[in-house]
Design a protein around this motif. Sequence first.
Motif, PDB file in Angstrom:
ATOM      1  N   GLU A  89       0.830  -1.201   0.000  1.00  0.00           N
ATOM      2  CA  GLU A  89       0.000   0.000   0.000  1.00  0.00           C
ATOM      3  C   GLU A  89       0.868   1.256   0.000  1.00  0.00           C
ATOM      4  OE1 GLU A  89      -2.695  -0.137   3.256  1.00  0.00           O
ATOM      5  OE2 GLU A  89      -3.978  -1.675   2.353  1.00  0.00           O
ATOM      6  N   LEU A  93       0.944   4.432  -2.667  1.00  0.00           N
ATOM      7  CA  LEU A  93       0.748   5.800  -2.186  1.00  0.00           C
ATOM      8  C   LEU A  93       1.974   6.668  -2.479  1.00  0.00           C
ATOM      9  CD1 LEU A  93      -0.866   5.064   1.300  1.00  0.00           C
ATOM     10  CD2 LEU A  93      -2.040   5.956  -0.723  1.00  0.00           C
ATOM     11  N   ARG A  97       2.290   9.886  -4.992  1.00  0.00           N
ATOM     12  CA  ARG A  97       2.643  11.161  -4.358  1.00  0.00           C
ATOM     13  C   ARG A  97       3.877  11.775  -5.025  1.00  0.00           C
ATOM     14  NH1 ARG A  97       6.533  12.710  -1.043  1.00  0.00           N
ATOM     15  NH2 ARG A  97       6.221  14.519   0.313  1.00  0.00           N
ATOM     16  N   ASN A 148      -4.499   4.650  -5.503  1.00  0.00           N
ATOM     17  CA  ASN A 148      -4.131   5.561  -4.429  1.00  0.00           C
ATOM     18  C   ASN A 148      -5.386   6.036  -3.681  1.00  0.00           C
ATOM     19  OD1 ASN A 148      -2.269   7.857  -3.220  1.00  0.00           O
ATOM     20  ND2 ASN A 148      -3.964   8.929  -4.197  1.00  0.00           N
ATOM     21  N   LYS A 152      -6.574   5.147   0.310  1.00  0.00           N
ATOM     22  CA  LYS A 152      -6.767   6.221   1.280  1.00  0.00           C
ATOM     23  C   LYS A 152      -8.190   6.282   1.812  1.00  0.00           C
ATOM     24  CE  LYS A 152      -5.244   9.712  -1.133  1.00  0.00           C
ATOM     25  NZ  LYS A 152      -4.804  11.087  -1.480  1.00  0.00           N
TER      26      LYS A 152
END
Length: 210
Positions: A89, A93, A97, A148, A152
């Motif tokens: 994960e 992410l 980012r 992503n 989240k």
Amino acid sequence: MQQMRLDPTKYPDFYRQHGYSFLPQALLDRFRSQVGRQIQAAIHEREKQICEAENAIPLSDNRYEAQKNVCYYEARRDEENELYELLQELTILSAYRYLEVALSTRIAEHFPNLDSRQLHKNHHAQRQFPFLKTLVGADAVDELRLLNNCIKHSGRVSRELARRYPTWREGEPLSGLNAAYERIAPFIGAYWVDFVQSIKEFANECTRNT
């Protein structure tokens, strides 16, 4: 003299052959590889301990204590499996980012008057810069964006992800993120190279038209 345009379609092969083109991703992959190996080694060691503890049960004078050892090692193994899933994960992410920040920074260099906060909204960014939809690797990067968001917000496959990429089933818990990243990763550098060249050309065109 006109500068030669780089061919972004070559970059997936560069990536697969370990010739990275996007520095933050190279650092991320190094972290993922090193930590992943450590976690996998720990899981393997737990499996050995479970096997040894199970084999010891018939030989033990205290079967309750022997069974407790099995349960203990199984719990530690499950924790390490969860940790490995967390690593996958974090990889998704972090990759998105890094790319999102790099894109926003480059856009701000060429278009300093734009509200950068709005550029994090995908539809707004594509209205401002239509070429984003046609960049090499755009489809892979969009899947990365949706993954992503799912990580989240819910940890499950969203309707949009399932609609755009039928291999994902709406509402199911996210799984297979390791394979998903390995499928997407080669196209991140291609997307970045194509973006850097395209945003510069787009900015020059806007300047000529004003």
